[in-house]
Design an enzyme around this catalytic site. Structure first.
Site, PDB file in Angstrom:
ATOM      1  N   TYR A  33       0.831  -1.204   0.000  1.00 53.53           N
ATOM      2  CA  TYR A  33       0.000   0.000   0.000  1.00 53.53           C
ATOM      3  C   TYR A  33       0.861   1.247   0.000  1.00 53.53           C
ATOM      4  CZ  TYR A  33       0.836   0.692   5.050  1.00 53.53           C
ATOM      5  OH  TYR A  33       1.409   0.911   6.271  1.00 53.53           O
ATOM      6  N   ARG A  52       8.498   4.564  -4.149  1.00 51.96           N
ATOM      7  CA  ARG A  52       8.404   3.482  -3.160  1.00 51.96           C
ATOM      8  C   ARG A  52       7.341   2.452  -3.548  1.00 51.96           C
ATOM      9  NH1 ARG A  52       7.456   5.116   2.842  1.00 51.96           N
ATOM     10  NH2 ARG A  52       5.362   5.435   2.040  1.00 51.96           N
ATOM     11  N   HIS A 102      -0.084 -21.063  -0.831  1.00 53.26           N
ATOM     12  CA  HIS A 102       0.938 -20.123  -0.371  1.00 53.26           C
ATOM     13  C   HIS A 102       1.774 -19.586  -1.529  1.00 53.26           C
ATOM     14  CE1 HIS A 102      -0.342 -21.765   3.417  1.00 53.26           C
ATOM     15  NE2 HIS A 102       0.426 -20.925   4.078  1.00 53.26           N
ATOM     16  N   LYS A 149       6.459  -1.925   1.968  1.00 50.86           N
ATOM     17  CA  LYS A 149       5.254  -1.389   2.630  1.00 50.86           C
ATOM     18  C   LYS A 149       4.089  -2.350   2.399  1.00 50.86           C
ATOM     19  CE  LYS A 149       3.023   3.132   3.302  1.00 50.86           C
ATOM     20  NZ  LYS A 149       3.145   3.268   4.748  1.00 50.86           N
TER      21      LYS A 149
HETATM   22  N1  PLP Z   1       7.363   3.643   9.236  1.00 41.20           N
HETATM   23  C1  PLP Z   1       6.244   2.903   9.180  1.00 41.20           C
HETATM   24  C2  PLP Z   1       6.246   1.549   9.803  1.00 41.20           C
HETATM   25  C3  PLP Z   1       5.097   3.407   8.538  1.00 41.20           C
HETATM   26  O1  PLP Z   1       3.978   2.656   8.464  1.00 41.20           O
HETATM   27  C4  PLP Z   1       5.135   4.707   7.989  1.00 41.20           C
HETATM   28  C5  PLP Z   1       3.959   5.282   7.332  1.00 41.20           C
HETATM   29  O2  PLP Z   1       2.893   4.734   7.288  1.00 41.20           O
HETATM   30  C6  PLP Z   1       6.317   5.449   8.076  1.00 41.20           C
HETATM   31  C7  PLP Z   1       7.427   4.880   8.702  1.00 41.20           C
HETATM   32  C8  PLP Z   1       6.425   6.821   7.497  1.00 41.20           C
HETATM   33  O3  PLP Z   1       6.483   6.735   6.099  1.00 41.20           O
HETATM   34  P1  PLP Z   1       6.004   7.925   5.163  1.00 41.20           P
HETATM   35  O4  PLP Z   1       6.766   9.133   5.602  1.00 41.20           O
HETATM   36  O5  PLP Z   1       6.388   7.486   3.807  1.00 41.20           O
HETATM   37  O6  PLP Z   1       4.537   8.069   5.348  1.00 41.20           O
END
Ligand code: PLP
Length: 287
Positions: A33, A52, A102, A149
């Site tokens: 996401y 990203r 899986h 992510k």
């Molecule tokens: N770290 C984690 C685990 C996150 O879930 C997020 C954002 O959701 C971030 C850092 C910060 O990332 P960003 O600045 O790209 O939103």
């Protein structure tokens, strides 16, 4: 007007937005996401989030569901249909729908794409930033690919719940060596005793926050001292200031860690200035 969601090529009323029960995102967390902050109805920090997104997909061998140009159009249309100016745009891409197993499906399948848009109250956010937030610490218990992510957020969800029950807003993960890695949904920073900005380096198992990245550019431009080096919770408590960064929180001062006051117990000048600079730049460069 009700909220509108996007599901696999169609805009539908939010309450009727559904996905298949064998979507691999639903069954196996086989999905990634992205979240963009929206400023004046435009996507904040666009480049970083697109880069990203492409990287997360590529690390999992999920194809881009459409070209970046097409995706940008659909994202903007989702924002327009919801008539949101200040808010958040959520995009999720799963590998797609296939009989549960899986291993990845043998034949190529179409990635499943959903988008939702939500409003944020910037005045309330500013009031929160002016007060600062509390964080608690939690043992790092995530898999070793926190740089992707993915929607596999159960450890993050549990850490947030721990924070909530303690009256805090965020949880900071602490690794086996006693250093803070990052927050459950944000990156973690301090201004240390020497006035240096400190945040965990991206060789560690953390998400490469887009807000973090842009803020490092701003910090460099401002000529402020910075050190991408880990810190412990004790160092955070003894620091001049602490704060978190993320698309949802932007730059948000932290005034207590595990119930112990950081600095003066109120937002410090560095975090306050960086919040203003970040928001100014994100607003000016939004598309
Ligand atoms: N770290 C984690 C685990 C996150 O879930 C997020 C954002 O959701 C971030 C850092 C910060 O990332 P960003 O600045 O790209 O939103």
């Amino acid at each position: 007007m009700g909220r509108i969601a996007y599901v696999n090529g169609q805009f539908v009323p939010h309450g009727q937005a559904v996905v298949h029960i064998e979507d691999r995102g639903y069954q196996l967390a086989d999905a990634i996401y992205e979240v963009w902050a929206l400023f004046d109805g435009k996507l904040g920090d666009p480049e970083g989030h697109f880069v990203r997104l492409q990287r997360s997909l590529s690390e999992l061998s999920i194809p881009m569901p459409m070209s970046r140009a097409a995706l940008t159009l659909v994202l903007k249309e989702a924002v327009r249909r919801n008539r949101v100016t200040e808010g958040l745009l959520y995009l999720q891409v799963s590998r797609g729908v296939a009989p549960r197993q899986h291993a990845f499906p043998d034949a190529p399948i179409r990635p499943a794409v959903i988008m939702t848009v939500s409003r944020v109250n910037r005045a309330a956010d500013e009031a929160r930033a002016a007060k600062g937030i509390k964080v608690v610490t939690a043992p790092e218990n995530r898999w070793s690919r926190a740089d992707i992510k993915t929607v596999g957020l159960l450890p993050n969800s549990m850490a947030k719940q721990k924070a909530k029950e303690a009256g805090a807003m965020e949880a900071w993960y602490v690794d086996d060596l006693g250093f803070v890695t990052e927050g459950a949904s944000s990156n973690a920073w301090i201004v240390d005793g020497e006035g240096r900005l400190r945040t965990r380096d991206t060789n560690a198992n953390i998400l490469r926050g887009v807000t973090r990245h842009t803020l490092l550019d701003i910090i460099a431009r401002e000529g402020m001292p910075v050190d991408e080096r880990p810190f412990t919770p004790a160092e955070a408590i003894g620091a001049q200031e602490a704060f978190i960064t993320g698309a949802g929180t932007l730059v948000l001062p932290v005034v207590a860690v595990d119930g112990k006051t950081v600095g003066a117990g109120s937002p410090g000048p560095v975090a306050t200035k960086l919040r203003r600079l970040y928001i100014e730049q994100a607003r000016a460069t939004a598309i």
